[in-house]
Design an enzyme around this catalytic site. Structure first.
Site, PDB file in Angstrom:
ATOM      1  N   GLU A   1       0.881  -1.184   0.000  1.00  0.00           N
ATOM      2  CA  GLU A   1       0.000   0.000   0.000  1.00  0.00           C
ATOM      3  C   GLU A   1       0.916   1.231   0.000  1.00  0.00           C
ATOM      4  OE1 GLU A   1      -1.408   0.886   3.960  1.00  0.00           O
ATOM      5  OE2 GLU A   1      -3.286   1.731   3.186  1.00  0.00           O
TER       6      GLU A   1
ATOM      7  N   LYS B   1      -9.465   2.271  -1.497  1.00  0.00           N
ATOM      8  CA  LYS B   1      -9.617   1.751  -0.132  1.00  0.00           C
ATOM      9  C   LYS B   1     -10.949   2.182   0.508  1.00  0.00           C
ATOM     10  CE  LYS B   1      -6.940   1.343   4.183  1.00  0.00           C
ATOM     11  NZ  LYS B   1      -5.631   1.724   4.789  1.00  0.00           N
TER      12      LYS B   1
ATOM     13  N   CYS C   1      -4.769  -2.892   3.202  1.00  0.00           N
ATOM     14  CA  CYS C   1      -4.448  -2.742   4.608  1.00  0.00           C
ATOM     15  C   CYS C   1      -5.594  -3.016   5.576  1.00  0.00           C
ATOM     16  CB  CYS C   1      -3.840  -1.372   4.847  1.00  0.00           C
ATOM     17  SG  CYS C   1      -2.820  -1.382   6.314  1.00  0.00           S
TER      18      CYS C   1
ATOM     19  N   ASN D   1       0.516  -0.956   5.493  1.00  0.00           N
ATOM     20  CA  ASN D   1       1.492  -0.217   6.315  1.00  0.00           C
ATOM     21  C   ASN D   1       0.914  -0.272   7.721  1.00  0.00           C
ATOM     22  OD1 ASN D   1       3.346   1.863   4.401  1.00  0.00           O
ATOM     23  ND2 ASN D   1       1.443   1.211   3.473  1.00  0.00           N
TER      24      ASN D   1
ATOM     25  N   GLU E   1      -5.684   8.790   7.779  1.00  0.00           N
ATOM     26  CA  GLU E   1      -6.259   8.321   6.508  1.00  0.00           C
ATOM     27  C   GLU E   1      -7.658   8.886   6.308  1.00  0.00           C
ATOM     28  OE1 GLU E   1      -4.379   3.947   6.938  1.00  0.00           O
ATOM     29  OE2 GLU E   1      -5.397   4.337   5.047  1.00  0.00           O
TER      30      GLU E   1
ATOM     31  N   ASN F   1      -6.878   6.266  -1.499  1.00  0.00           N
ATOM     32  CA  ASN F   1      -5.793   5.330  -1.207  1.00  0.00           C
ATOM     33  C   ASN F   1      -6.062   4.156  -2.151  1.00  0.00           C
ATOM     34  OD1 ASN F   1      -3.959   3.524  -0.196  1.00  0.00           O
ATOM     35  ND2 ASN F   1      -4.414   3.941   1.964  1.00  0.00           N
TER      36      ASN F   1
END
Ligand code: ING
Length: 298
Positions: A36, A113, A158, A183, A132, A96
């Site tokens: 990612e 994402k 993730c 991550n 995020e 993302n």
């Protein structure tokens, strides 16, 4: 992948990705999963204005000059790849994102994402941020399955890997392999979580969902200490049995490779997890109708 520091250029990072693609090819790989946000440091750990983040860490085109050598290597070697990066969409929205690139070096799938962890407000007292929810919009492409060279790939990113719905929606579209990058900070800024649990919960999420959906799962970390901020490694390839068949040992750039027998998933999907035969969606309504936990049904 090992750490990417604030001072690392996209060019230097792409050279590392190309080297790993070549190493994977030398082992007979046909598809490579990168992490990612693979092109930059995990910037959601820093507080900044959205405009600054987008200027420094987002890609307005994919491919672009910096990343083109990776697409060229994919075509030259005949190896596909999954790549996670921060996307500035044509309409200006930030996501993302991960793309699936086939062996001809063409983008044949995209995922944005959906499960965004962390917070939006500044937490000055925390050792680092996890922003995020500030820097990215919730993905608007859903969980999709893309066929590439006769293999049905699902993609996620993730935190998505911690939610069973992620895999089930893709398994209901006949995914055979789910690819994801991550991550994962070793330190939890919300509560005093024992550090070993970061790896435990990461692995149990992948192993349970691989087995419960009869799919292979390939998960690639960006890990090690980025400018002093440590993230877990333990990239793994998990079989539909739920067993880990390959696992990284280091916190540096490292390639793991498996010759995945896709028929293994078929056995589980034909018998114990034969969705058509055994699932009872009429009793699962709450999963879709409710967001948070509420009262027991009457
Ligand atoms: N990182 C972490 C992850 O889901 C996290 C955030 C860690 C959430 C541990 C909950 C528990 O692995 C990203 N980028 O989603």
């Amino acid at each position: 992948m090992g750490p990417v520091h604030l001072s690392d250029s996209r060019g230097a990072v792409v050279r590392r990705l190309v080297a790993m693609l070549r190493e994977a090819k030398s082992r007979g790989a046909e598809m490579v999963v990168f992490p990612e946000l693979a092109l930059t440091t995990f910037f959601p750990r820093y507080w900044m204005e959205e405009a600054e983040a987008q200027a420094r860490f987002f890609e307005a085109q994919m491919p672009n000059t910096d990343v083109q050598p990776l697409f060229d290597a994919a075509r030259e070697l005949g190896v596909g790849f999954y790549l996670g990066y921060a996307e500035l969409a044509e309409d200006g929205r930030p996501y993302n994102t991960a793309v699936l690139v086939n062996r001809k070096g063409e983008i044949s799938g995209k995922y944005r994402k959906i499960h965004l962890p962390g917070h939006m407000e500044h937490k000055p007292e925390a050792p680092f941020q996890h922003l995020e929810k500030k820097y990215f919009d919730v993905g608007n492409l859903g969980f999709r399955v893309f066929e590439s060279e006769a293999v049905k790939y699902g993609m996620c990113l993730c935190n998505d890997r911690r939610w069973p719905e992620t895999y089930r929606v893709m398994a209901l579209q006949s995914a055979e392999v789910v690819m994801l990058g991550y991550n994962t900070p070793s330190l939890n800024i919300h509560w005093n979580e024992p550090v070993h649990l970061r790896t435990t919960t990461h692995l149990v999420s992948l192993q349970a969902n691989a087995y419960q959906n009869g799919i292979w799962v390939a998960a690639a970390a960006k890990c090690g200490s980025e400018d002093g901020h440590h993230m877990i490694g333990s990239s793994v390839i998990v079989a539909p049995t739920g067993e880990i068949v390959a696992r990284t040992l280091t916190q540096e750039d490292e390639v793991i490779c498996v010759s995945a027998d896709l028929s293994l998933g078929e056995h589980f999907r034909q018998h114990v997890f034969n969705f058509a035969k055994h699932r009872r969606p009429e009793h699962y309504r709450l999963i879709v109708d409710r967001v948070g936990a509420g009262d027991p049904l009457p």
